[in-house]
Design a protein around this motif. Sequence first.
Motif, short mmCIF file in Angstrom:
data_model
loop_
_atom_site.label_atom_id
_atom_site.label_comp_id
_atom_site.label_asym_id
_atom_site.label_seq_id
_atom_site.Cartn_x
_atom_site.Cartn_y
_atom_site.Cartn_z
N ILE A 12 35.41 -2.95 -6.19
CA ILE A 12 34.37 -3.10 -5.33
C ILE A 12 34.96 -2.77 -3.82
CG2 ILE A 12 35.09 -5.53 -4.74
CD1 ILE A 12 32.33 -6.38 -4.25
N GLY A 24 46.85 -5.35 2.92
CA GLY A 24 46.80 -5.29 1.33
C GLY A 24 46.17 -6.29 0.80
N THR A 26 42.55 -8.48 -0.09
CA THR A 26 41.16 -8.43 -0.30
C THR A 26 40.35 -9.34 0.94
OG1 THR A 26 41.36 -7.80 -2.50
CG2 THR A 26 39.22 -8.45 -1.80
N ARG A 53 51.86 -3.35 -9.85
CA ARG A 53 52.53 -4.74 -9.77
C ARG A 53 52.42 -5.82 -8.64
NH1 ARG A 53 56.81 -5.99 -6.25
NH2 ARG A 53 56.72 -3.91 -5.56
N GLY A 55 49.35 -6.42 -7.49
CA GLY A 55 48.16 -7.12 -8.03
C GLY A 55 48.39 -7.99 -9.30
N SER A 71 54.62 -0.09 -12.84
CA SER A 71 55.90 -0.10 -12.01
C SER A 71 56.80 0.76 -12.17
CB SER A 71 56.34 -1.70 -11.79
OG SER A 71 57.58 -1.58 -11.26
N SER A 72 57.32 1.08 -10.98
CA SER A 72 58.69 2.19 -11.00
C SER A 72 59.73 1.55 -11.45
CB SER A 72 58.74 2.89 -9.72
OG SER A 72 59.21 1.82 -8.52
N PRO A 110 41.59 -2.08 -12.97
CA PRO A 110 41.23 -2.81 -11.76
C PRO A 110 42.06 -2.31 -10.66
CG PRO A 110 42.44 -4.35 -13.00
CD PRO A 110 42.65 -3.07 -13.66
N GLY A 112 45.67 -1.44 -8.00
CA GLY A 112 44.99 -1.04 -6.82
C GLY A 112 45.11 0.44 -6.70
N ARG A 141 42.78 -0.30 3.11
CA ARG A 141 43.42 0.65 2.04
C ARG A 141 42.26 1.11 1.23
NH1 ARG A 141 48.16 1.47 0.34
NH2 ARG A 141 48.75 1.33 -2.22
N1 LIG Z 1 38.36 -4.39 -4.12
C1 LIG Z 1 38.83 -4.25 -5.18
O1 LIG Z 1 38.27 -3.61 -6.08
C2 LIG Z 1 40.32 -4.29 -5.27
C3 LIG Z 1 40.88 -3.37 -6.44
C4 LIG Z 1 42.27 -3.51 -6.87
C5 LIG Z 1 43.10 -4.24 -5.77
N2 LIG Z 1 42.85 -4.78 -4.92
C6 LIG Z 1 43.30 -5.30 -3.96
O2 LIG Z 1 44.26 -4.57 -3.32
C7 LIG Z 1 45.64 -5.48 -3.24
C8 LIG Z 1 46.85 -4.79 -4.12
O3 LIG Z 1 46.44 -3.26 -4.31
P1 LIG Z 1 47.44 -2.40 -3.87
O4 LIG Z 1 47.29 -1.00 -3.87
O5 LIG Z 1 48.15 -2.90 -2.38
O6 LIG Z 1 48.96 -2.58 -4.94
P2 LIG Z 1 49.18 -2.54 -6.45
O7 LIG Z 1 48.34 -1.26 -6.95
O8 LIG Z 1 48.41 -3.92 -7.07
O9 LIG Z 1 50.48 -2.35 -6.54
C9 LIG Z 1 51.35 -1.47 -5.91
C10 LIG Z 1 52.55 -1.43 -7.19
O10 LIG Z 1 52.21 -0.88 -8.41
C11 LIG Z 1 53.28 0.10 -8.61
N3 LIG Z 1 52.52 1.49 -8.83
C12 LIG Z 1 51.08 1.54 -8.45
N4 LIG Z 1 51.11 3.04 -9.02
C13 LIG Z 1 52.16 3.47 -9.52
C14 LIG Z 1 52.69 4.60 -9.86
N5 LIG Z 1 51.85 5.60 -9.97
N6 LIG Z 1 53.87 4.70 -10.68
C15 LIG Z 1 54.53 3.61 -10.56
N7 LIG Z 1 54.35 2.35 -9.86
C16 LIG Z 1 53.23 2.33 -9.45
C17 LIG Z 1 54.06 -0.05 -7.73
O11 LIG Z 1 55.20 -1.06 -7.91
P3 LIG Z 1 56.60 -0.89 -8.03
O12 LIG Z 1 56.99 -1.13 -6.40
O13 LIG Z 1 57.19 -1.97 -8.79
O14 LIG Z 1 57.14 0.61 -8.11
C18 LIG Z 1 53.58 -0.25 -6.22
O15 LIG Z 1 54.35 -1.02 -5.44
C19 LIG Z 1 45.38 -6.66 -3.61
O16 LIG Z 1 45.00 -7.42 -2.20
C20 LIG Z 1 44.14 -6.59 -4.39
O17 LIG Z 1 43.47 -7.93 -4.54
C21 LIG Z 1 41.13 -4.71 -4.52
#
Ligand SMILES: NC(=O)c1ccc[n+]([C@@H]2O[C@H](COP(=O)([O-])OP(=O)(O)OC[C@H]3O[C@@H](n4cnc5c(N)ncnc54)[C@H](OP(=O)(O)O)[C@@H]3O)[C@@H](O)[C@H]2O)c1
Length: 185
Positions: A12, A24, A26, A53, A55, A71-72, A110, A112, A141
Amino acid sequence: MSPTWPVVGLAIVSDDDCIADETGSTPASLRNDADWQRFQAELDACAVTVLGRLGHVAHGNARNRLRIVVSSSSPGLERRPDGWWWNPAAMPWPQAIARVLPDGGRVAVPGGQGVFDLFLTLGYAEFHLTRARSVRVPRGRTLFSGIGPGRTAEDLLAAAALVPGDPVAVDATAGVTMVPWVRPG
Ligand SMILES: NC(=O)c1ccc[n+]([C@@H]2O[C@H](COP(=O)([O-])OP(=O)(O)OC[C@H]3O[C@@H](n4cnc5c(N)ncnc54)[C@H](OP(=O)(O)O)[C@@H]3O)[C@@H](O)[C@H]2O)c1
């Protein structure tokens, strides 16, 4: 027949294509009960959920769904008590998903942002793009890192060879609409 793993992106976004605010989190303006119900039903229809990770840590897994945590920190693909942990740099997706779901199955993504970006390259079968109209998240973001001036979420989905279907009114009163983007064929 060979197993398949169709990948479904679920997000969304605000008018300015954001999924979260600058911290970071929502924002409340991107939360909608009807969308939440639809989102949960889609997760239930999938055999596994692939999420970043942060999320994973932020959102408990009350329904005990099978998760792949991106996660890396993973050496490749490993089973931990809270799910599979996968590092895309250390193991290709086809190898990872074939181990997690050897008989195939629908895959929910889903986010991020890093995970949405990853599957933009690996290939979505579908992307359910929900929009909360009249919501803006300054300095937020974005759904994909490639979004910017003159490049919207829709531009990137189209560039990834997805085509939009008919909009679905998720919550007409709140102005929340979902467009299913689908890979033809
Ligand atoms: N509105 C929406 O539809 C929606 C959707 C998704 C999320 N959100 C919100 O967004 C926030 C979280 O999203 P975010 O983007 O900040 O974090 P995230 O994607 O949940 O987590 C980021 C972590 O995921 C790992 N990661 C992501 N891509 C990677 C890759 N290509 N290779 C290796 N590791 C990878 C890394 O972990 P490591 O540090 O361990 O390597 C990175 O630090 C939350 O508040 C969530 O509720 C909203």
